[in-house]
Design an enzyme around this catalytic site. Structure first.
Site, PDB file in Angstrom:
ATOM      1  N   CYS A 224       0.806  -1.224   0.000  1.00  0.00           N
ATOM      2  CA  CYS A 224       0.000   0.000   0.000  1.00  0.00           C
ATOM      3  C   CYS A 224       0.838   1.272   0.000  1.00  0.00           C
ATOM      4  CB  CYS A 224      -0.934   0.003   1.204  1.00  0.00           C
ATOM      5  SG  CYS A 224      -2.081  -1.398   1.229  1.00  0.00           S
ATOM      6  N   HIS A 303      12.456   1.278   5.418  1.00  0.00           N
ATOM      7  CA  HIS A 303      12.263  -0.140   5.085  1.00  0.00           C
ATOM      8  C   HIS A 303      12.734  -0.996   6.257  1.00  0.00           C
ATOM      9  CE1 HIS A 303      11.803  -3.755   2.824  1.00  0.00           C
ATOM     10  NE2 HIS A 303      11.698  -3.153   1.661  1.00  0.00           N
ATOM     11  N   HIS A 387      -2.279  19.804   7.104  1.00  0.00           N
ATOM     12  CA  HIS A 387      -3.140  18.684   6.710  1.00  0.00           C
ATOM     13  C   HIS A 387      -2.360  17.371   6.797  1.00  0.00           C
ATOM     14  CE1 HIS A 387      -5.890  21.736   5.207  1.00  0.00           C
ATOM     15  NE2 HIS A 387      -4.904  22.246   4.503  1.00  0.00           N
ATOM     16  N   HIS A 391      -2.673   6.849   5.428  1.00  0.00           N
ATOM     17  CA  HIS A 391      -3.194   5.732   4.630  1.00  0.00           C
ATOM     18  C   HIS A 391      -4.406   5.095   5.301  1.00  0.00           C
ATOM     19  CE1 HIS A 391      -3.636   2.016   2.529  1.00  0.00           C
ATOM     20  NE2 HIS A 391      -3.113   1.291   3.494  1.00  0.00           N
ATOM     21  N   HIS A 420     -14.482   5.247   5.059  1.00  0.00           N
ATOM     22  CA  HIS A 420     -15.930   5.019   5.117  1.00  0.00           C
ATOM     23  C   HIS A 420     -16.547   4.990   3.723  1.00  0.00           C
ATOM     24  CE1 HIS A 420     -20.192   6.251   5.573  1.00  0.00           C
ATOM     25  NE2 HIS A 420     -20.130   5.523   6.684  1.00  0.00           N
ATOM     26  N   ASN A 424     -10.463   0.570   1.867  1.00  0.00           N
ATOM     27  CA  ASN A 424      -9.013   0.595   1.696  1.00  0.00           C
ATOM     28  C   ASN A 424      -8.698   0.382   0.221  1.00  0.00           C
ATOM     29  OD1 ASN A 424      -6.276   0.179   1.611  1.00  0.00           O
ATOM     30  ND2 ASN A 424      -6.206  -1.349   3.237  1.00  0.00           N
TER      31      ASN A 424
END
Length: 498
Positions: A224, A303, A387, A391, A420, A424
Site C-alpha cells: 500500500c 524499510h 493537513h 493511509h 468510510h 481501503n
C-alpha cells in the site's frame, strides 16, 4: 461565577507558556536582528552626512579586487543555481470513482459470505465482526467478478478491472490538465498483486499510443505504500530529465486476489480492500509552477525488511487447502509503529520548527544523562503541517496514528471519511484523502500536507507537499467526492450492528 478548577487553570497557563516559547524560538533571528538594525540606524543618524561621506571617501577600491570579487560572486551564484535540485510540481491528479453497480452494502457482502462459506459459519461470523468494526460504509465497491457466486477471478476479468480503473483515471486527468499522450515522457505504474505479461505500463502505452522513447516502469509487490515509492522514483527521474512530464498510476486490482478460503488472518483483506485507483501528473517545467496544485518538498522512505517479523507481517501465501491469500499478522500494528518511529526520526529534522527540535533534543539528552524513565517527548507535527493524509488501511491504523501523533479529529477526518466512503483502496487512498480536503475547501496557498503510507515488506513512506495556490472546487468538478461531499463528515460508530 464559579472558580476555574486548578487543574484546568494550570493546563491553560502551560498552553500559553508553550505558545510563547514556540513563538520566541521560531522567530529568534528576528528578535536578534531588529535591535542590531536599530542600533546601526541610530549610529548612522548620530554620525551625520559629512562624517559618512568622509568614511566613504577614505575607502580605497582597487579595480582588480572589484573585478575578482564580482567574478567570485557570479561563479558562486552560478554553481548554486546549477547544483540546486529541480523543483517538482504536482500539476493535478484524478481518482477513479466506481459505478453504483459495483457497490457492496453490508447485507450483500454478508449474504455472499454465507453462501461462499456455507460449510464454515465461524468464518462468516468472524467476517461480520470485522465488518462491524471496520469503519467502512455502505457505498464501498468491489469489481464485477467478485459479485458472482462463487467469484470468477479470471485473468480476463482482472484485465477488465485494470482497464476500467486505470483508463478512467487517465482520461479524467487528461481532461483536467489538457495534456496529450505525446507530452508524457515518463510512465510509472504501481500495482502490488496483479502483474500480468505484458505489464500494466505496456497496456497504457498501447491504449494511448505513447511515444516509443517513453521511460516506463511497472512496480509490483510493494504494498500500500507503493504510491509514494512511485512518486520518489518519478522525482529522481525528473531530476535528470529536464523539461519533462511524469504520469504516475497507483492502483490495486482486487479481482484475482479475493480469498475464498476460511483462514481468519487471510479473510481480513476481503473485508477491508475495495476498488480504487489514481492518476497523478508531475512536471519539472517552470511554466507549470503557476497552474500546478502542489510542489513536492520531501520524500522519506523507511524499510524494515531486515527484520523477519516485519518482513512476514503482510505475506502472500497458501492456506492448508491450497488457496492463496494475504496473511495479516497480529503484530502488524506494533511493527507499523516501529516503522513510523524510524520514519519520523528522519523526517522530523527536515520539517519541524526549531522550537520542537530543541524540546526533542533536550528530552533525549535528559533521558540519556539524568533519567532513562523520563517520558520521551513527541514532537508536535501540527506545527509543521496543516493537513495529514494517513493511509486508510483500516480503523486501527488511523486510531493508532492519531494517538501517536496527538492529532485532533479534524486532522484525521479525511482518512476516516475516505475509509468510510471508498474502503481501503491501497496505494491510491492518499489521493482520495487529498481530494476530500480539497472538496471541503480547506486547502489554502502555502498549506503543507503530510502523506503517510504503510506497505508490505515492511515499509513506512512519507511525502511532504506544499500547496501552490488556494484550491477551489465547483459543482462542475468531476471528482470522486463531487456528489457526496455535502454529506460528510458522518458519525462512524464504534460498532455497526449487522
Amino acid at each position: 461565577m464559579p472558580e476555574t478548577p486548578p487543574r484546568v487553570s494550570t493546563s491553560v497557563k502551560l498552553k500559553y507558556v508553550k505558545q510563547g516559547y514556540q513563538y520566541l524560538v521560531n522567530h529568534i533571528l528576528t528578535f536578534i536582528l531588529i535591535p542590531i538594525m536599530f542600533a546601526v540606524f541610530v549610529e548612522i543618524l548620530r554620525l551625520g552626512p559629512e562624517q559618512i561621506l568622509t568614511i566613504w571617501n577614505s575607502l580605497q577600491f582597487d579595480l582588480i579586487q572589484v573585478l575578482c570579487s564580482t567574478f567570485l560572486v557570479i561563479f558562486i551564484a552560478t554553481v548554486y543555481f546549477m547544483s540546486k535540485p529541480r523543483s517538482i510540481y504536482l500539476v493535478d491528479y484524478a481518482c477513479y470513482k466506481p459505478p453504483v453497480t459495483c457497490r457492496v452494502p453490508f447485507s450483500t457482502f454478508m449474504e455472499h459470505s454465507r453462501l461462499i462459506l456455507k460449510d464454515n459459519p465461524k468464518s462468516v461470523d468472524f467476517q461480520m465482526r470485522i465488518l462491524e468494526r471496520s469503519g467502512l460504509g455502505e457505498e464501498t465497491c468491489l469489481p464485477p467478478a467478485i459479485h458472482y457466486i462463487p467469484p470468477t477471478p479470471t485473468m480476463e476479468a482482472a484485465r477488465g478491472e485494470a482497464e476500467v480503473v486505470i483508463f478512467s483515471s487517465i482520461d479524467s486527468l487528461m481532461q483536467k490538465t489538457g495534456i496529450k499522450p505525446k507530452d508524457i515522457d515518463i510512465l510509472i505504474v504501481n500495482c502490488s498483486l496483479f502483474s500480468p505479461t505484458p505489464s500494466l505500463s505496456a497496456m497504457i502505452v498501447n491504449k494511448y499510443k505513447l511515444r516509443s522513447n517513453i521511460k516506463s516502469y511497472n512496480l509490483s509487490g510493494m504494498g500500500c505504500s507503493a504510491g509514494l515509492i512511485s512518486i520518489d522514483l518519478a522525482r529522481d527521474l525528473l531530476q535528470v530529465h529536464p523539461n519533462s512530464n511524469a504520469l504516475v498510476i497507483s492502483t490495486e486490482i482486487i479481482t484475482p486476489n479475493y480469498y475464498k478460503g476460511s483462514e481468519r488472518a487471510m479473510l481480513l483483506p476481503n473485508c477491508l480492500f475495495r476498488m480504487g485507483g489514481a492518476a497523478v501528473l508531475l512536471s519539472n517545467k517552470r511554466r507549470d509552477s503557476r497552474r500546478a496544485k502542489y510542489k513536492l518538498v520531501h520524500v522519506v522512505r523507511t524499510h524494515k525488511g531486515a527484520d523477519d517479523k516485519a518482513y512476514k507481517c503482510v505475506y502472500e501465501q497458501e492456506d492448508p487447502q491450497g488457496k492463496v491469500g494475504i496473511n495479516l499478522s497480529k503484530d502488524l500494528m506494533v511493527i507499523a509503529g516501529e516503522a513510523l518511529k524510524s520514519n519520523i526520526t528522519t523526517i522530523g529534522p527536515l520539517v519541524l520548527p526549531a522550537s520542537e527540535q530543541l524540546l526533542f533534543l533536550f528530552t533525549l539528552i535528559g533521558r540519556k544523562i539524568f533519567n532513562p524513565k523520563w517520558k520521551p517527548y513527541i514532537p508536535d507535527f501540527k506545527q509543521a503541517f496543516e493537513h495529514f493524509c494517513i493511509h486508510a488501511g483500516g480503523r486501527a491504523v488511523i486510531d493508532e496514528l492519531q494517538k501517536s501523533l496527538q492529532l485532533s479529529a479534524e486532522h484525521v477526518e479525511a482518512s476516516r471519511m475516505t475509509l468510510h466512503r471508498f474502503g481501503n483502496t491501497s496505494s491510491s487512498s492518499l489521493w482520495y484523502e487529498m481530494g476530500y480536503i480539497e472538496a471541503k475547501g480547506r486547502m489554502k496557498k502555502g498549506d503543507r500536507v503530510w502523506q503517510i503510507a504503510f506497505g508490505s515488506g515492511f515499509k513506512c513512506n512519507s511525502a511532504v507537499w506544499k500547496c501552490n495556490r488556494t484550491i477551489k472546487t465547483t459543482s462542475l468538478d468531476d471528482g470522486p467526492w463531487q456528489d457526496c461531499i455535502d454529506r460528510y463528515p458522518v458519525h462512524i460508530p464504534e460498532i455497526v450492528k449487522l
